[in-house]
Design an enzyme around this catalytic site. Structure first.
Site, PDB file in Angstrom:
ATOM      1  N   GLN A   1      17.224  25.370 -15.641  1.00 33.31           N
ATOM      2  CA  GLN A   1      17.510  26.744 -15.211  1.00 33.31           C
ATOM      3  C   GLN A   1      17.698  27.668 -16.410  1.00 33.31           C
ATOM      4  OE1 GLN A   1      20.825  25.502 -12.797  1.00 33.31           O
ATOM      5  NE2 GLN A   1      19.680  25.708 -10.888  1.00 33.31           N
TER       6      GLN A   1
ATOM      7  N   GLY B   1      15.051  24.228   4.129  1.00 38.73           N
ATOM      8  CA  GLY B   1      14.866  24.831   2.817  1.00 38.73           C
ATOM      9  C   GLY B   1      14.402  23.787   1.826  1.00 38.73           C
TER      10      GLY B   1
ATOM     11  N   THR C   1      22.657  30.730 -11.106  1.00 35.77           N
ATOM     12  CA  THR C   1      22.548  29.452 -10.393  1.00 35.77           C
ATOM     13  C   THR C   1      23.546  29.467  -9.242  1.00 35.77           C
ATOM     14  OG1 THR C   1      24.270  28.226 -11.582  1.00 35.77           O
ATOM     15  CG2 THR C   1      22.111  28.398 -12.647  1.00 35.77           C
ATOM     16  N   CYS C   2      23.675  28.330  -8.556  1.00 37.36           N
ATOM     17  CA  CYS C   2      24.623  28.286  -7.442  1.00 37.36           C
ATOM     18  C   CYS C   2      26.069  28.358  -7.917  1.00 37.36           C
ATOM     19  CB  CYS C   2      24.406  27.018  -6.613  1.00 37.36           C
ATOM     20  SG  CYS C   2      24.624  25.476  -7.537  1.00 37.36           S
TER      21      CYS C   2
ATOM     22  N   GLY D   1      13.344  24.256  -1.587  1.00 40.30           N
ATOM     23  CA  GLY D   1      13.312  24.572  -3.006  1.00 40.30           C
ATOM     24  C   GLY D   1      13.778  23.344  -3.777  1.00 40.30           C
TER      25      GLY D   1
ATOM     26  N   MET E   1      16.727  22.306  -4.755  1.00 42.42           N
ATOM     27  CA  MET E   1      17.907  21.637  -4.216  1.00 42.42           C
ATOM     28  C   MET E   1      17.575  20.902  -2.924  1.00 42.42           C
ATOM     29  SD  MET E   1      21.121  21.405  -5.263  1.00 42.42           S
ATOM     30  CE  MET E   1      21.705  22.919  -6.002  1.00 42.42           C
ATOM     31  N   GLY E   2      16.818  21.548  -2.028  1.00 44.30           N
ATOM     32  CA  GLY E   2      16.459  20.920  -0.766  1.00 44.30           C
ATOM     33  C   GLY E   2      15.581  19.694  -0.955  1.00 44.30           C
TER      34      GLY E   2
END
Length: 409
Positions: A117, A185, A48-49, A187, A189-190
């Site tokens: 996730q 972006g 993940t981030c 995805g 998150m965006g």
């Protein structure tokens, strides 16, 4: 086998390192195959981030943990100090997975995305064949438990994703009701950021390499305006805020994209690897926030959620004990099979000797055969049943190991 985790996460590794060892979706298949091809039988990669962690089952913990650390460095061609790795084994590794899944280990406590996730990571591993009964059981228990916690506490009803926190941080500097915002972006998150921005009253522009994704969100939220991804510099110049959340492995926004900017510009970089060059944040009139800079935001909200989730730590410890008990008991069944096979060998040898030395008829031989086999199995069965009921896990594991060694001689 022992359940283990080795990896890099936001607690001890800076973002500059995390973005270098981030597994893209295309990496995970190849990496899982490589790891399981080198003696590790089961593995699941969670990336993940905020974390890049490899969970695996090991017969030789010291060797395999060292192998995974070396894999990180060789695959990403990045030297990593040992101090930046997390390394947990057995109970500690299971506890870590539960904390991750329920949101206790997140940069933003109780955040919405991590459970999904973890679910995706297991599903991917199952599909590519890198899991087995042991690791699947542990992940399944952690996922089920986390879903129950979120249902019972309603902790996810208040959005606490990095995207949400980022939007709230921008709102401290900009009146979003009059702001023009570019989201690059689209995805997970965006899209989250775009929705939060629209709900805050901002005029939202979206851009994405795959333009159909832009039109998709426009159909869902007609107020959204679509801009071409190829004209990034021009797009940036027309807005007050930029939110970048692509999955690009390279920097997207560089100094040349903001050259000549005279008005205040706020940039929210929600990507890992980072979309925005750190040099951009040093430019006059530009304020840059990245994932790490958002971790200290909304501390009161996090504190409340952490207090709620902390109430489940004892329940997690109970789950760990249940998993360990299950794991040890599943080792008893093969022992039972081996002992039964050994009983049969002894019975056959004993009966052959008796029948050679006596003149029993067929009926008498059958009776003796039944008596001998029943007696041997009773002798073996009672200790095994006691072993299954043993509550001292350390002693239980030691007995199982001793029996395994005896039966393999």
């Amino acid at each position: 086998m022992k359940f283990c985790v080795v990896g890099i996460n936001h607690h001890i590794a800076p973002i500059a390192l995390r973005e270098k060892v981030h597994f893209k979706e295309t990496d995970i298949i190849a990496c899982s195959e490589q790891i399981t091809g080198e003696g590790i039988e089961e593995c699941i990669i969670v990336s993940t981030c905020n974390r890049s962690e490899i969970y695996f089952m090991s017969r030789d913990v010291i060797a395999d943990c060292g192998r995974i650390k070396q894999f990180y460095q060789s695959y990403f061609q990045t030297p990593i100090e040992d101090a930046f790795f997390i390394e947990k084994v057995s109970d500690d590794a299971i506890r870590h997975l539960f904390y991750v899944s329920v949101g206790l280990d997140s940069a933003v406590v109780g955040e919405d995305q991590i459970l999904g996730q973890v679910v995706d990571a297991q599903e991917t591993a199952i599909n590519i064949g890198s899991t087995g009964k042991g690791i699947n059981k542990i992940f399944r228990e952690a996922i089920t438990f986390s879903k129950e916690v979120k249902t019972q506490t309603n902790v996810s009803h208040t959005p606490v994703s990095i995207a949400y926190i980022g939007v709230k941080q921008i709102a401290r500097f900009v009146d979003l009701k009059t702001a023009r915002v570019l989201v690059s972006g689209l995805g997970n998150m965006g899209r989250l950021a775009a929705v939060h921005l629209m709900d805050s009253g901002a005029e939202v522009f979206v851009t994405n390499r795959t333009i159909e994704n832009s039109y998709k969100i426009q159909r869902e939220r007609p107020g959204v305006q679509v801009l071409p991804f190829e004209k990034l510099k021009e797009n940036i110049e027309r807005v007050d805020v930029v939110v970048s959340a692509t999955s690009s492995p390279h920097v997207i926004i560089k100094e040349e994209h903001v050259a000549g900017i005279q008005k205040p510009l706020y940039i929210l970089d929600l990507s890992l690897p980072r979309d925005v060059s750190p040099d951009v944040g040093e430019k006059e009139n530009i304020t840059l926030f990245d994932i790490d800079s958002l971790q200290k935001i909304s501390e009161e909200s996090q504190k409340q959620k952490k207090e709620i989730l902390d109430g489940y730590r004892d329940a997690i410890e109970t789950k760990i004990q249940e998993i360990q008990s299950w794991d040890l008991n599943r080792k008893v069944d093969p022992l039972m099979k081996s002992l039964n096979e050994r009983c049969d060998e002894i019975a056959n040898q004993t009966l052959n000797y008796i029948f050679r030395k006596t003149e029993l008829n067929h009926s008498e031989q059958k009776k003796v055969d039944k008596i001998v086999r029943a007696a041997l199995k009773k002798v073996m069965r009672e200790p095994i049943l006691s072993l299954k009921e043993m509550e001292d896990f350390a002693k239980k594991e030691s007995v199982i190991q001793t029996l395994e060694e005896m039966l393999t001689k």
